[in-house]
Scaffold this motif. Structure first.
Motif, PDB file in Angstrom:
ATOM      1  N   GLU A 253     -23.825   0.576  54.618  1.00  0.00           N
ATOM      2  CA  GLU A 253     -24.241  -0.855  54.184  1.00  0.00           C
ATOM      3  C   GLU A 253     -23.388  -1.258  53.201  1.00  0.00           C
ATOM      4  O   GLU A 253     -22.825  -2.524  53.135  1.00  0.00           O
ATOM      5  N   ASP A 254     -23.028  -0.522  52.147  1.00  0.00           N
ATOM      6  CA  ASP A 254     -22.241  -0.861  50.887  1.00  0.00           C
ATOM      7  C   ASP A 254     -20.925  -1.327  51.447  1.00  0.00           C
ATOM      8  O   ASP A 254     -20.476  -2.150  50.877  1.00  0.00           O
ATOM      9  N   ALA A 255     -20.258  -0.744  52.287  1.00  0.00           N
ATOM     10  CA  ALA A 255     -18.996  -1.009  52.539  1.00  0.00           C
ATOM     11  C   ALA A 255     -18.922  -2.183  53.640  1.00  0.00           C
ATOM     12  O   ALA A 255     -18.078  -2.903  53.237  1.00  0.00           O
ATOM     13  N   PRO A 271      -3.825  -6.682  54.167  1.00  0.00           N
ATOM     14  CA  PRO A 271      -3.221  -5.577  54.579  1.00  0.00           C
ATOM     15  C   PRO A 271      -4.214  -4.354  55.287  1.00  0.00           C
ATOM     16  O   PRO A 271      -3.863  -3.631  55.864  1.00  0.00           O
ATOM     17  N   GLY A 272      -5.407  -4.630  54.920  1.00  0.00           N
ATOM     18  CA  GLY A 272      -6.694  -3.747  55.288  1.00  0.00           C
ATOM     19  C   GLY A 272      -6.551  -3.992  56.787  1.00  0.00           C
ATOM     20  O   GLY A 272      -7.455  -3.308  57.499  1.00  0.00           O
ATOM     21  N   ALA A 493     -11.026   1.812  53.223  1.00  0.00           N
ATOM     22  CA  ALA A 493     -10.623   1.632  51.753  1.00  0.00           C
ATOM     23  C   ALA A 493      -9.302   2.069  51.372  1.00  0.00           C
ATOM     24  O   ALA A 493      -8.479   1.246  50.556  1.00  0.00           O
ATOM     25  N   THR A 494      -8.601   2.941  52.101  1.00  0.00           N
ATOM     26  CA  THR A 494      -7.343   3.362  51.963  1.00  0.00           C
ATOM     27  C   THR A 494      -6.271   2.510  52.291  1.00  0.00           C
ATOM     28  O   THR A 494      -5.203   1.965  51.496  1.00  0.00           O
ATOM     29  N   PHE A 495      -6.368   1.584  53.403  1.00  0.00           N
ATOM     30  CA  PHE A 495      -5.515   0.450  53.710  1.00  0.00           C
ATOM     31  C   PHE A 495      -5.762  -0.543  52.942  1.00  0.00           C
ATOM     32  O   PHE A 495      -4.811  -1.426  52.651  1.00  0.00           O
ATOM     33  N   ARG A 496      -6.879  -0.888  52.442  1.00  0.00           N
ATOM     34  CA  ARG A 496      -7.209  -2.226  51.483  1.00  0.00           C
ATOM     35  C   ARG A 496      -6.573  -1.733  50.166  1.00  0.00           C
ATOM     36  O   ARG A 496      -6.481  -2.490  49.124  1.00  0.00           O
TER      37      ARG A 496
END
Length: 501
Positions: A253-255, A271-272, A493-496
């Motif tokens: 949910e947080d994501a 970019p994400g 998150a890695t892509f963002r």
């Protein structure tokens, strides 16, 4: 009490003793309490879809020779008709990729998977009842449509159900079941005619519907729909009663709270979004440009030159090689990682495709390159008998290494990575574009294969494939992030460029 404190309390309250040393991370503590039995069961139910897909892909190999000599002239296939009978599946599958992208967003992963079993069965019924060649085409196109939807939905369903510790292994089962389906239809083709083979091929999708009735929708899709209680129940089913599923539910949910609820075209500037989209599409391009279809076209001829007379049994051997190495990939996926296996796979294919080019260059007269006649299983080698026999070992070795390498990496991993890298709001759109790219490339390469042979010669064509495999290795090393051991939210998150939950 803040949310982190609440999560820790839930880990202790729901999970028992917790981690008395304090050295174990929350994620590890949670996973230590997870039981995978029902997750395995749900995965098995879903991968009956890829097995059905494998039966569709493999069906043409034993069916075309029979239809080519059919006593009924209305159903007898000439070489051009046989080509369309084999390749029209890819056209249907490309359309199925687009349809699947819409379905998973509108009706969910589970219902999409259940519904795609219907065109599998309907398509095979049309083939069984066929009175002319056009009915055969329609049946094949409909089963292709179902294959396209399946190739999108099942990787997505598994990736959203599985936790990061075994997601790679379970995701690799998609390709494993495809090659098992191909080998299964090859084996059945040794004993059954084309109509009974169609009846046999309709069994896996029928079982799929029955089994999926008892499986849950993915927790991530349920949370996206605001169905929190149902998501917790799904997680409890998949993780076992002892797992503190509130912790995983809150983490997801947080994501999701950081994203808008729906995808807009303006999101392509993010970019994400565009980075995983480029990676997913290029993975599919490189998979098809590796030359796997060309190798499979030549398999029967190569066995014949090596004096292996039973070509139908040779097809089973090729299928067995694929099954064994795809199973090996599944077992080591979460230990070795995606990048390592893709690199090894690409290097092995590059070397073996180069050796294939050498084989055709050294053979005085290359074997017939007409893919249509190969599909008709009526290829007559024109090579000098002594020279081709002397070099048969090179062709056999190259083929075995190529198929093994493909099964180890570039067969299963593009589908796995496709299901992992897209953010939730673009997951349907992104996976649809990847599936469309894959099947469109498969159709284009299959239909232009003869033209490539005419323009570049056999040796030049395989050296082109070798160069593409080499580029795929560079692409892997430079651009593909390692996703093993990461949650879908951490990958996003890695892509963002941010830290994951």
């Amino acid at each position: 009490m803040d949310i982190e404190s609440e999560r820790r309390r839930l880990l202790d309250a729901e999970g028992g003793d917790g981690d008395p040393t304090g050295l174990m991370s929350e994620q590890e503590a949670y996973l230590s309490k997870v039981k995978n039995r029902m997750l395995y069961l749900a995965t098995f139910a879903s991968v009956l879809g890829p097995m059905s897909f494998g039966f569709v892909l493999g069906y043409s190999s034993p069916a075309i020779p029979e239809l080519a000599r059919n006593a009924d002239p209305r159903l007898r296939l000439d070489k051009d008709q046989a080509s369309w009978f084999g390749s029209i599946v890819t056209v249907g599958a490309a359309a199925g990729g687009l349809l699947g992208g819409w379905m998973v967003e509108k009706i969910g992963r589970k219902l999409s998977l259940m519904l795609c079993s219907l065109p599998f069965v309907v398509g095979f019924i049309i083939i069984i009842a066929a009175q002319n060649v056009w009915m055969l085409y329609v049946g094949r196109a409909i089963t292709g449509l179902a294959s396209g939807v399946t190739s999108l939905v099942v990787p997505l369903y598994i990736s959203e159900m599985a936790h990061e510790r075994i997601r790679g292994m379970l995701g690799s089962c998609v390709q494993l079941m495809v090659v098992l389906g191909i080998m299964g239809v090859y084996l059945a083709g040794l004993f059954l005619d084309w109509r009974w083979l169609a009846i046999c091929s309709s069994i896996p999708p029928t079982l799929l519907v029955a089994c999926m009735c008892f499986m849950p929708e993915t927790p991530r899709f349920l949370l996206l729909q605001g169905k929190r209680q149902e998501a917790k129940e799904a997680l409890r089913f998949l993780r076992g009663e002892g797992a503190p599923v509130e912790w995983e539910c809150s983490r997801i949910e947080d994501a999701y709270a950081e994203q808008s609820s729906s995808f807009q075209m303006s999101d392509l500037k993010d970019p994400g979004v565009y980075k995983p989209l480029v990676i997913g599409i290029m993975l599919m391009v490189f998979q098809q440009m590796s030359g796997i279809n060309a190798i499979m076209f030549y398999a029967e001829t190569i066995f014949e030159q090596a004096h292996f007379k039973k070509s139908d049994l040779a097809s089973v051997i090729v299928g067995l090689i694929q099954v064994v190495f795809t199973a090996v990939a599944a077992l080591i996926m979460d230990k070795a990682g995606r990048k390592v296996l893709l690199t090894i796979s690409g290097a092995a294919m590059a070397m073996s495709a180069t050796a294939f080019g050498v084989y055709f260059h050294l053979t005085p007269k290359p074997p017939s390159t007409t893919s249509l006649s190969l599909l008709m299983q009526n290829v007559q080698s024109q090579a000098g008998e002594g020279a081709s026999a002397d070099l048969a070992w090179l062709a056999l070795t190259s083929m075995a290494i190529f198929i093994s390498g493909f099964a180890l990496g570039w067969g299963p991993i593009p589908w796995l990575v496709m299901s992992e890298i897209f953010p939730v709001k673009v997951r349907g759109f992104g996976t649809a574009l990847c599936v469309l790219t894959n099947w469109s490339m498969a159709f284009v390469i299959t239909k232009t294969f003869q033209n490539m042979m005419d323009a570049l010669t056999s040796a030049g064509t395989f050296w082109l494939f070798a160069s593409m495999c080499t580029l795929s290795v560079i692409f892997t090393l430079v651009l593909i992030p390692e996703t093993k051991g990461k949650t879908l939210e951490q990958i996003e998150a890695t892509f963002r460029g941010t830290s994951g939950p």
